[in-house]
Enzyme design. Structure first.
Site, PDB file in Angstrom:
ATOM      1  N   ARG A   1     -13.471  -7.443  10.339  1.00 36.81           N
ATOM      2  CA  ARG A   1     -14.595  -6.506  10.366  1.00 36.81           C
ATOM      3  C   ARG A   1     -15.797  -7.118   9.676  1.00 36.81           C
ATOM      4  NH1 ARG A   1     -10.606  -1.941   8.352  1.00 36.81           N
ATOM      5  NH2 ARG A   1      -9.774  -3.862   7.517  1.00 36.81           N
TER       6      ARG A   1
ATOM      7  N   LYS B   1       0.838  -1.202   0.000  1.00 34.11           N
ATOM      8  CA  LYS B   1       0.000   0.000   0.000  1.00 34.11           C
ATOM      9  C   LYS B   1       0.874   1.254   0.000  1.00 34.11           C
ATOM     10  CE  LYS B   1      -3.617  -2.190   2.724  1.00 34.11           C
ATOM     11  NZ  LYS B   1      -4.281  -2.222   4.026  1.00 34.11           N
TER      12      LYS B   1
HETATM   13  P1  ADP Z   1      -3.011  -4.444   6.676  1.00 34.22           P
HETATM   14  O1  ADP Z   1      -2.444  -3.544   5.621  1.00 34.22           O
HETATM   15  O2  ADP Z   1      -2.068  -5.531   7.108  1.00 34.22           O
HETATM   16  O3  ADP Z   1      -4.403  -4.958   6.413  1.00 34.22           O
HETATM   17  P2  ADP Z   1      -4.165  -2.597   8.579  1.00 34.22           P
HETATM   18  O4  ADP Z   1      -3.424  -1.601   9.404  1.00 34.22           O
HETATM   19  O5  ADP Z   1      -5.124  -2.078   7.575  1.00 34.22           O
HETATM   20  O6  ADP Z   1      -3.037  -3.507   7.957  1.00 34.22           O
HETATM   21  O7  ADP Z   1      -4.932  -3.602   9.534  1.00 34.22           O
HETATM   22  C1  ADP Z   1      -4.251  -4.432  10.454  1.00 34.22           C
HETATM   23  C2  ADP Z   1      -5.235  -5.461  10.993  1.00 34.22           C
HETATM   24  O8  ADP Z   1      -6.240  -4.815  11.779  1.00 34.22           O
HETATM   25  C3  ADP Z   1      -5.991  -6.236   9.917  1.00 34.22           C
HETATM   26  O9  ADP Z   1      -6.155  -7.575  10.359  1.00 34.22           O
HETATM   27  C4  ADP Z   1      -7.326  -5.537   9.841  1.00 34.22           C
HETATM   28  O10 ADP Z   1      -8.358  -6.411   9.406  1.00 34.22           O
HETATM   29  C5  ADP Z   1      -7.515  -5.162  11.299  1.00 34.22           C
HETATM   30  N1  ADP Z   1      -8.423  -4.018  11.490  1.00 34.22           N
HETATM   31  C6  ADP Z   1      -8.279  -2.763  11.015  1.00 34.22           C
HETATM   32  N2  ADP Z   1      -9.308  -1.978  11.390  1.00 34.22           N
HETATM   33  C7  ADP Z   1     -10.144  -2.769  12.116  1.00 34.22           C
HETATM   34  C8  ADP Z   1     -11.412  -2.564  12.771  1.00 34.22           C
HETATM   35  N3  ADP Z   1     -12.028  -1.383  12.727  1.00 34.22           N
HETATM   36  N4  ADP Z   1     -11.972  -3.618  13.388  1.00 34.22           N
HETATM   37  C9  ADP Z   1     -11.360  -4.834  13.394  1.00 34.22           C
HETATM   38  N5  ADP Z   1     -10.175  -5.088  12.813  1.00 34.22           N
HETATM   39  C10 ADP Z   1      -9.581  -4.084  12.183  1.00 34.22           C
END
Ligand code: ADP
Length: 159
Positions: A90, A41
């Site tokens: 989620r 990303k």
């Molecule tokens: P990645 O690029 O590895 O997906 P993120 O920072 O977007 O990293 O997310 C890290 C983890 O946290 C992932 O498993 C994602 O599904 C989870 N996550 C992010 N936001 C939420 C949320 N609002 N509720 C539950 N899990 C979440």
């Protein structure tokens, strides 16, 4: 000692991430929240900014450490003496990707297990990309991110 890694982009850390982390901190002896440096990303914040904001956001949770890493998550987990990866779920849309990722990791290293956690419903829809979108369009993100993130981005907006 049960150590878990919570890996991700955290660009920026949100209240959803924080909620997952708090639940994880009740289950495991130590959690290392680790920013992946090689994420495909495109970055909004630098790795250093993300780490700094996470540190400020988790300072009240005793058994959480903050780090960043290069390369495969399972190799990093092994290096840190962790056998568990925490990921958040989620919606069904997360499920397919997360299932694939956890199965790939388990095929690479069977001793590393992935544990999925969910947030409180009020944080469920929050994602870093939604927050970036709201922020870049001058919307109010204060309800969705830890105070440290909100204050940092407010200042950045002014400068
Ligand atoms: P990645 O690029 O590895 O997906 P993120 O920072 O977007 O990293 O997310 C890290 C983890 O946290 C992932 O498993 C994602 O599904 C989870 N996550 C992010 N936001 C939420 C949320 N609002 N509720 C539950 N899990 C979440």
């Amino acid at each position: 000692m049960k150590i878990a890694i919570y890996p991700g982009s955290f660009d920026p850390i949100t209240k959803g991430h924080l909620d997952i982390l708090k639940t994880g901190a009740e289950i495991f002896d130590k959690i290392i929240i680790a920013v992946a440096k090689n994420s495909e990303k495109k970055g909004f914040l630098t790795i250093d900014e993300r780490v700094k904001l996470i540190k400020e956001s988790v300072k009240d949770i005793e058994n959480v450490e903050v780090d960043s890493f290069d390369g495969l998550t399972i190799e990093y987990a092994k290096k840190m003496g962790a056998k568990v990866l925490i990921r958040g779920l989620r919606a069904v849309s997360d499920f397919e990707y997360e299932l694939q990722l956890s199965q790939a990791n388990s095929a690479l290293s069977s001793e590393i297990k992935t544990v999925f956690l969910t947030t409180k419903p009020k944080y469920n829809f929050i994602s870093s990309s939604t927050i970036k979108e709201i922020y870049l369009n001058n919307g109010d993100i204060s309800k969705f991110v830890p105070d440290a993130v909100f204050e940092y981005l407010e200042k950045r907006n002014l400068s």
